[in-house]
Write a protein that holds these residues in place. Sequence first.
Motif, mmCIF file in Angstrom:
data_model
loop_
_atom_site.group_PDB
_atom_site.id
_atom_site.type_symbol
_atom_site.label_atom_id
_atom_site.label_comp_id
_atom_site.label_asym_id
_atom_site.label_seq_id
_atom_site.Cartn_x
_atom_site.Cartn_y
_atom_site.Cartn_z
ATOM 1 N N UNK A 11 -3.919 -0.423 -12.740
ATOM 2 C CA UNK A 11 -2.613 -0.226 -12.113
ATOM 3 C C UNK A 11 -1.906 -1.566 -12.150
ATOM 4 N N UNK A 12 -0.652 -1.594 -12.630
ATOM 5 C CA UNK A 12 0.087 -2.850 -12.710
ATOM 6 C C UNK A 12 1.484 -2.652 -12.121
ATOM 7 N N UNK A 13 2.029 -3.737 -11.597
ATOM 8 C CA UNK A 13 3.376 -3.695 -11.041
ATOM 9 C C UNK A 13 3.467 -4.513 -9.773
ATOM 10 N N UNK A 14 4.626 -4.471 -9.141
ATOM 11 C CA UNK A 14 4.813 -5.160 -7.864
ATOM 12 C C UNK A 14 4.077 -4.394 -6.772
ATOM 13 N N UNK A 15 3.352 -5.119 -5.944
ATOM 14 C CA UNK A 15 2.616 -4.485 -4.858
ATOM 15 C C UNK A 15 3.550 -4.340 -3.663
ATOM 16 N N UNK A 16 4.324 -3.264 -3.700
ATOM 17 C CA UNK A 16 5.311 -2.946 -2.671
ATOM 18 C C UNK A 16 5.195 -1.446 -2.375
ATOM 19 N N UNK A 17 5.651 -1.001 -1.199
ATOM 20 C CA UNK A 17 5.457 0.413 -0.839
ATOM 21 C C UNK A 17 5.996 1.398 -1.855
ATOM 22 N N UNK A 18 7.154 1.095 -2.477
ATOM 23 C CA UNK A 18 7.748 2.081 -3.375
ATOM 24 C C UNK A 18 6.985 2.260 -4.682
ATOM 25 N N UNK A 19 6.016 1.383 -4.953
ATOM 26 C CA UNK A 19 5.200 1.531 -6.165
ATOM 27 C C UNK A 19 3.896 2.282 -5.903
ATOM 28 N N UNK A 20 3.471 2.374 -4.635
ATOM 29 C CA UNK A 20 2.382 3.272 -4.262
ATOM 30 C C UNK A 20 1.000 2.942 -4.765
ATOM 31 N N UNK A 21 0.641 1.666 -4.851
ATOM 32 C CA UNK A 21 -0.698 1.335 -5.340
ATOM 33 C C UNK A 21 -1.774 1.869 -4.398
ATOM 34 N N UNK A 22 -1.477 2.027 -3.117
ATOM 35 C CA UNK A 22 -2.479 2.567 -2.186
ATOM 36 C C UNK A 22 -2.887 3.984 -2.581
ATOM 37 N N UNK A 23 -1.930 4.770 -3.092
ATOM 38 C CA UNK A 23 -2.263 6.117 -3.552
ATOM 39 C C UNK A 23 -3.093 6.077 -4.832
ATOM 40 N N UNK A 24 -2.807 5.099 -5.689
ATOM 41 C CA UNK A 24 -3.599 4.943 -6.915
ATOM 42 C C UNK A 24 -5.050 4.607 -6.560
#
Length: 377
Positions: free
Chosen positions: A205-218
């Motif tokens: 998973x790559x990208x900005x770690x911010x709520x709108x990117x949803x890494x917690x769901x990943x």
Amino acid sequence: MTVAAAARPLRIALLGSSRFPIAQPFAGGLEAHVWHLAHALTERGHRVTLFGAEGTSTDVAHDVIDVHTFQMSPHARTEHMGPSWVVHEHHAYLSVMLELAGPLAQSFDVIHNHSLHYLPIAMSSMVPVPMLTTLHTPPLAWLESAAAVPLNPNTGYAAVSEYTAQQWLPVAGPIPVVPNGIPLDRWPFGQGTGDRAGAGEYAVWTGRLVPEKGVDLAIDAARRAGYHLRIAGPAADDDYFRTAVEPRLGDGVTYEGHLMQKELADLVGGAAVALVTPQWDEPYGLVVAEALACGTPVAAFRRGGIPEILDDTCGRMVPADDIDALAGAIGDAARLPRAHARARAERICSDATMVDSYLDLYRELLTTSGRTAAVPA
């Protein structure tokens, strides 16, 4: 415009963010996009000048337009002014647009605005140089307000996806779509052979770690699917990282940090599958294009412009926020042929196609304005 004039190199000003430098490691997809576009245009023989936050630098830009800052007086610093960065950002764009309305404009044939601030659009009629604005977001309130003011014929828009173009249709009318392209040679085909520790295949998973990117769901989906997940990107929201990401690390989930582009490409190219989990309608989905270029299939939430990039040959899409469905899609996506993912990227995600489209739009604006491109010194 004559054939000879159409072939002349252009002097192009690229307006980026005044908050984040256009430099590696990138703060986000917008900074990466502008950096790569500057490279691609320069490789075509055009002269590029960048406007971006302090630290903006590429090895190709002809020049950098300074971001102006100012010191607020004690009287201006009140509890009602809002975050200080908003005031500084306003001042930066007000300053650069006033400069472009004056003698600085003679240094350019065309201005290409990639900022998310309303002032470049609102003040575009003051600038005696054609200006193209790429719409990287939905019609946010201040941007929409600026776009609702009638523009002169020397300005124009492009959208990064059909989805975004449709969102802007009531305000801007029909506008051309130029999907974000990536330099395929900087995102080479990877083998997806497993992680460095030899523990087998991993998801990325790559990208900005911010709520709108949803890494917690990943993270939750990868655990349910039984995949080690490796995460990379800037922790741009300290509170979100501390409360939603950090507690989930360990037990097959690792945070690799904020990587330089080559390191990131190696990480993505080594993965069996990439997860994309936006919590908003992603206007384009640059991380999808980057994964496909590396031959890495994608499992993603079906949102925004992502379905314009991803199809069944190279990925799986599930309803937004459905963690169980995403977990089920991870293994299916990982089994897709990697060559199909790369072929999809070559067909629709190439920066060469993007640059061709932008150059056509630049020259259309020059023709409309009656200007001709000057030959750079």
